[in-house]
Enzyme design. Structure first.
Site, PDB file in Angstrom:
ATOM      1  N   GLU A 219      -8.101 -13.244 -32.032  1.00  0.00           N
ATOM      2  CA  GLU A 219      -7.167 -13.245 -31.837  1.00  0.00           C
ATOM      3  C   GLU A 219      -5.863 -14.249 -32.686  1.00  0.00           C
ATOM      4  O   GLU A 219      -5.143 -14.581 -32.812  1.00  0.00           O
ATOM      5  CB  GLU A 219      -5.966 -13.637 -30.459  1.00  0.00           C
ATOM      6  CG  GLU A 219      -7.164 -14.560 -30.002  1.00  0.00           C
ATOM      7  CD  GLU A 219      -6.418 -14.795 -28.319  1.00  0.00           C
ATOM      8  OE1 GLU A 219      -5.158 -13.749 -27.913  1.00  0.00           O
ATOM      9  OE2 GLU A 219      -6.715 -15.373 -27.734  1.00  0.00           O
TER      10      GLU A 219
ATOM     11  N   ARG B 265       5.933 -14.584 -30.491  1.00  0.00           N
ATOM     12  CA  ARG B 265       6.171 -13.779 -29.982  1.00  0.00           C
ATOM     13  C   ARG B 265       6.848 -13.676 -28.814  1.00  0.00           C
ATOM     14  O   ARG B 265       7.198 -12.498 -28.235  1.00  0.00           O
ATOM     15  CB  ARG B 265       5.071 -12.622 -29.642  1.00  0.00           C
ATOM     16  CG  ARG B 265       4.132 -14.266 -28.501  1.00  0.00           C
ATOM     17  CD  ARG B 265       2.141 -13.944 -28.331  1.00  0.00           C
ATOM     18  NE  ARG B 265       2.231 -13.057 -27.335  1.00  0.00           N
ATOM     19  CZ  ARG B 265       1.363 -13.186 -26.176  1.00  0.00           C
ATOM     20  NH1 ARG B 265       0.086 -13.196 -26.947  1.00  0.00           N
ATOM     21  NH2 ARG B 265       1.388 -12.146 -25.022  1.00  0.00           N
TER      22      ARG B 265
ATOM     23  N   HIS C 104       0.702  -1.579   0.269  1.00  0.00           N
ATOM     24  CA  HIS C 104       0.283  -0.208   0.365  1.00  0.00           C
ATOM     25  C   HIS C 104       1.089   1.496  -0.205  1.00  0.00           C
ATOM     26  O   HIS C 104       0.301   1.925  -0.265  1.00  0.00           O
ATOM     27  CB  HIS C 104      -0.979  -0.218   1.375  1.00  0.00           C
ATOM     28  CG  HIS C 104      -2.141  -0.883   1.277  1.00  0.00           C
ATOM     29  ND1 HIS C 104      -2.326  -2.213   1.517  1.00  0.00           N
ATOM     30  CD2 HIS C 104      -3.635  -0.546   0.476  1.00  0.00           C
ATOM     31  CE1 HIS C 104      -3.764  -2.737   0.856  1.00  0.00           C
ATOM     32  NE2 HIS C 104      -3.622  -1.584   0.025  1.00  0.00           N
TER      33      HIS C 104
ATOM     34  N   CYS D 276      -7.784  -5.311 -26.760  1.00  0.00           N
ATOM     35  CA  CYS D 276      -7.488  -5.263 -25.710  1.00  0.00           C
ATOM     36  C   CYS D 276      -5.068  -5.958 -25.987  1.00  0.00           C
ATOM     37  O   CYS D 276      -5.194  -6.596 -24.944  1.00  0.00           O
ATOM     38  CB  CYS D 276      -8.072  -6.505 -24.384  1.00  0.00           C
ATOM     39  SG  CYS D 276      -8.048  -7.983 -25.448  1.00  0.00           S
TER      40      CYS D 276
ATOM     41  N   ARG E 223      -7.067 -11.075 -16.950  1.00  0.00           N
ATOM     42  CA  ARG E 223      -6.335 -12.683 -17.299  1.00  0.00           C
ATOM     43  C   ARG E 223      -6.491 -13.338 -15.887  1.00  0.00           C
ATOM     44  O   ARG E 223      -5.420 -14.115 -15.336  1.00  0.00           O
ATOM     45  CB  ARG E 223      -5.039 -12.300 -17.473  1.00  0.00           C
ATOM     46  CG  ARG E 223      -5.097 -11.819 -19.224  1.00  0.00           C
ATOM     47  CD  ARG E 223      -2.991 -10.891 -19.494  1.00  0.00           C
ATOM     48  NE  ARG E 223      -3.179 -11.243 -20.477  1.00  0.00           N
ATOM     49  CZ  ARG E 223      -2.757  -9.714 -21.163  1.00  0.00           C
ATOM     50  NH1 ARG E 223      -3.089  -8.469 -20.203  1.00  0.00           N
ATOM     51  NH2 ARG E 223      -2.629  -9.622 -22.352  1.00  0.00           N
TER      52      ARG E 223
ATOM     53  N   ARG F  55     -11.712 -13.053 -19.152  1.00  0.00           N
ATOM     54  CA  ARG F  55     -11.021 -13.895 -20.256  1.00  0.00           C
ATOM     55  C   ARG F  55     -10.873 -15.890 -18.972  1.00  0.00           C
ATOM     56  O   ARG F  55     -10.622 -15.342 -18.147  1.00  0.00           O
ATOM     57  CB  ARG F  55      -9.552 -13.628 -20.583  1.00  0.00           C
ATOM     58  CG  ARG F  55      -9.284 -14.840 -21.514  1.00  0.00           C
ATOM     59  CD  ARG F  55      -8.259 -14.064 -22.279  1.00  0.00           C
ATOM     60  NE  ARG F  55      -7.275 -14.110 -21.546  1.00  0.00           N
ATOM     61  CZ  ARG F  55      -6.066 -14.010 -22.544  1.00  0.00           C
ATOM     62  NH1 ARG F  55      -5.910 -12.898 -23.389  1.00  0.00           N
ATOM     63  NH2 ARG F  55      -4.835 -13.949 -21.633  1.00  0.00           N
TER      64      ARG F  55
ATOM     65  N   ASN G  94      -2.482  -8.576 -29.893  1.00  0.00           N
ATOM     66  CA  ASN G  94      -0.321  -9.820 -29.310  1.00  0.00           C
ATOM     67  C   ASN G  94      -0.776 -11.210 -30.642  1.00  0.00           C
ATOM     68  O   ASN G  94       0.888 -11.435 -31.288  1.00  0.00           O
ATOM     69  CB  ASN G  94      -0.294  -9.938 -27.687  1.00  0.00           C
ATOM     70  CG  ASN G  94      -0.336  -8.759 -27.030  1.00  0.00           C
ATOM     71  OD1 ASN G  94      -0.793  -7.551 -27.724  1.00  0.00           O
ATOM     72  ND2 ASN G  94      -0.571  -8.956 -25.490  1.00  0.00           N
ATOM     73  N   ASP G  95      -2.248 -11.596 -30.025  1.00  0.00           N
ATOM     74  CA  ASP G  95      -1.362 -13.145 -30.462  1.00  0.00           C
ATOM     75  C   ASP G  95      -2.385 -13.058 -31.989  1.00  0.00           C
ATOM     76  O   ASP G  95      -1.063 -13.491 -33.183  1.00  0.00           O
ATOM     77  CB  ASP G  95      -2.758 -13.943 -30.164  1.00  0.00           C
ATOM     78  CG  ASP G  95      -1.848 -15.147 -28.654  1.00  0.00           C
ATOM     79  OD1 ASP G  95      -0.414 -15.570 -28.775  1.00  0.00           O
ATOM     80  OD2 ASP G  95      -2.570 -15.258 -27.576  1.00  0.00           O
TER      81      ASP G  95
HETATM   82  C1  PEP Z   1      -3.729 -10.963 -27.027  1.00  0.00           C
HETATM   83  O1  PEP Z   1      -3.191 -11.780 -27.713  1.00  0.00           O
HETATM   84  O2  PEP Z   1      -3.557  -9.933 -27.235  1.00  0.00           O
HETATM   85  C2  PEP Z   1      -3.844 -10.845 -25.567  1.00  0.00           C
HETATM   86  C3  PEP Z   1      -4.458  -8.982 -25.324  1.00  0.00           C
HETATM   87  O3  PEP Z   1      -3.653 -12.215 -25.213  1.00  0.00           O
HETATM   88  P1  PEP Z   1      -2.213 -11.845 -24.201  1.00  0.00           P
HETATM   89  O4  PEP Z   1      -1.444 -11.498 -24.697  1.00  0.00           O
HETATM   90  O5  PEP Z   1      -3.114 -12.824 -22.611  1.00  0.00           O
HETATM   91  O6  PEP Z   1      -2.132 -13.669 -25.096  1.00  0.00           O
HETATM   92 MG    MG Z   2      -3.366 -13.745 -27.222  1.00  0.00          MG
END
Ligand code: PEP
Ligand code: MG
Length: 557
Positions: free
Chosen positions: A447, A481, A205, A518, A312, A348, A470-471
């Site tokens: 994704e 990645r 905190h 996201c 997540r 998720r 990202n994916d």
């Molecule tokens: C993504 O794949 O963009 C995502 C938000 O999920 P993560 O990064 O947890 O795979």
């Molecule tokens: Mg992902």
């Protein structure tokens, strides 16, 4: 001890953990704690000693109530509430009864009994396999110290357990091993402009308060932060996690300039706090935050996010030694939903596999785990795991505004299998008479290129899409990645990725559902104008990016 060898190095730089952004320049002053007197002695009248403890406890509870009131302005309700939690700690029957027992059976004086029990509780919290509970170790020491101070002052010894040296009107950088939350909030902000500690955790905190109060802080500097440095001039760079001792004139000038720029930027961003996110033309965009666990909630709330766009949930599984039970998960989801007070929370479902594995899943080693048994593929093939999570989610749904989202969907059949499992869970809850929110939104992550390409077929089956760039980038470009070697080929701005995003947004809107992003691209200020032009309805980003993006969006058409 730090040896400052100015002949070989103009000034030493100590590296720690960045805790609260910003720059502070001032004299290092070390927090001096009252040396604990040898306070054990035998009492004869144990009933009177228990009464003495009870009086001190009552006074401490009153003081904490005052501290709560005084902190509301500085820290906001969601942070100041810690002092109400501290009041509850002092009312904990276990804590109180153990102190009574030591006084009665061991004839211990109250100060000593409080100290012994505080250490017991603190060790117990530290031993827990849970960051949040570990953080409570500092709280129990903090509240117990308050009671001991009151007990000691009633004997005529000094009331204040801490002090620090001041250097005329010079701004101060407070150095200490660790700082209690009540000490942080009681700091004189006119004088103390930065905090550095040798220990501490970014989840404490103290760190959250420092951020809220805008105090730059670096923690975990280790033994290099030696009391020998008392009175030295220093610069705290909270964002970089460094402390520069005895900087030369040109370094001071450069940091002063940076501080001016950062202060101006922060002041500008603060104007966007508490506001809706709108473009110049008045179009509303929802700005949500991504989180990994319930421990991030304080940070989300101080970020001013309008909801949580990606929780997540796999982190619950990753921080566990075995499958988390329905009850364990239910409590976590309920806590998150309640603390967001009606704002939307998109959770998720389990995205385990690839780089995120837990041994108890006993997943077989794979050549290509990123394209292997992961996420919904596990959920569909091992329904008992998935149903446990879905039951916990549906049960928690009555405590807030929950949305459920499935990751790594590639086909209509997979989605239908997930939806069928939701239906099965609803029926079983109906049979058991357990309530759930019948209107909760169900969506999917887009994704994989497959999901984007058939987003027209997927959209009518769900309430929303959230694009995981990202994916989506890794699978569209066939670039791992996780592999730094090929990092320069992982280009989220590639036309192929853009087209897939555009296609997904169009198909979502044609079906009348909302669509968000996201993945990391959502927080990329250089790309925000394109996402807004494409018509994205929601962006979910790291809490630290919320105000920056709100400001950015306010400048776009
Ligand atoms: C993504 O794949 O963009 C995502 C938000 O999920 P993560 O990064 O947890 O795979
Ligand atoms: Mg992902």
């Amino acid at each position: 001890m730090v040896h400052i060898d100015t002949s070989t190095e103009r000034y030493p730089k100590l590296h720690g953990t960045p805790a609260s952004r910003g720059i502070a320049l001032g004299k290092l002053t070390f927090l001096k704690r009252r040396q604990k007197p040898d306070i054990r002695h035998t009492v004869e009248d144990t009933a009177a000693e228990i009464q003495r403890f009870e009086d001190a406890r009552a006074r401490a509870i009153t003081q904490l109530g005052n501290l709560y009131e005084a902190s509301l302005d500085k820290l906001g309700e969601q942070n100041a509430v810690l002092f109400q939690i501290h009041q509850l700690m002092l009312d904990d029957p276990d804590y109180v009864s153990q102190i009574h027992e030591f006084i009665t059976t061991e004839k211990m004086n109250a100060e000593y009994a409080v100290d012994v029990v505080a250490k017991r509780f603190s060790e117990m919290f530290k031993a827990m396999d849970n960051d949040y509970m570990q953080g409570r170790a500092a709280d129990v020491i903090d509240v117990s110290r308050r009671v001991t101070d009151i007990l000691l002052s009633s004997h005529g010894t000094p009331l204040k357990s801490t002090s620090y040296t001041t250097y005329g009107d010079e701004p101060l950088i407070l150095a200490t091993d660790d700082l209690a939350p009540s000490e942080t909030v009681s700091l004189d902000k006119e004088k103390v402009t930065g905090i550095v500690t040798s220990h501490g955790s970014t989840r404490s905190h103290t760190v959250i308060f420092a951020r809220t109060m805008g105090l730059p802080a670096v923690i975990s500097l280790g033994d290099a932060l030696s009391p020998d440095l008392e009175g030295h001039t220093a610069i705290v760079d909270g964002g970089a996690g460094i402390l520069i001792i005895d900087p030369d004139e040109s370094t001071i000038r450069a940091y002063r300039e940076r501080k001016r720029t950062e202060d101006a930027l922060r002041a500008r961003l603060e104007q966007f706090r508490g506001k809706e996110t709108r473009t110049l033309s008045g179009r509303r965009v929802r700005l949500y935050a991504n989180i990994g666990s319930a421990y991030d909630l304080d940070v989300v709330k101080s970020s001013d996010a309008e909801g949580i766009g990606l929780f997540r949930s796999e982190y619950i599984y990753l921080s566990s030694d075995d499958f988390p039970t329905e009850e364990t998960q239910f409590k976590i989801y309920k806590e998150v939903l309640e603390s967001m007070e009606g704002r939307q929370v998109v959770i998720r479902t389990l995205d385990i596999g690839a780089d995120k594995t837990a041994p108890y899943f006993t997943l077989k080693p794979e050549e290509n785990p990123a394209m292997g048994m992961r996420a919904v593929r596990i959920c569909i093939t091992r329904p008992e795991i998935f149903k446990t999570q879905l039951r916990a989610l549906f049960r928690a749904s009555v405590y807030g505004n929950l949305a459920i989202m499935f990751p790594m969907i590639t086909s209509v059949d997979e989605l239908k299998a997930c939806l069928a499992m939701c239906e099965e869970v609803r029926r079983s809850l109906d049979n058991e008479g357990i309530p759930y929110n019948e209107g909760l939104e169900i969506g999917i992550m887009i994704e994989t290129p497959a999901a984007a390409l058939i987003s027209d077929e997927l959209a009518p089956l769900v309430d929303f899409f959230s694009i995981g760039t990202n994916d989506l980038t890794q699978f569209t470009l066939a670039v791992d990645r996780q592999n730094a070697e090929v990092g320069r080929f992982l280009n989220p701005y590639h036309h192929a990725v853009r087209r897939l995003i555009e296609m997904t947004v169009k198909n979502a809107h044609n079906a009348g559902i909302w669509v968000g992003i996201c993945g990391e691209l959502a927080a990329d200020e250089g790309f925000t104008h394109e996402l807004i032009e494409m018509g994205v309805d929601e962006l979910s980003v790291a809490p630290s990016s919320v105000l920056i993006l709100r400001a950015r969006i306010s400048t776009l058409g």
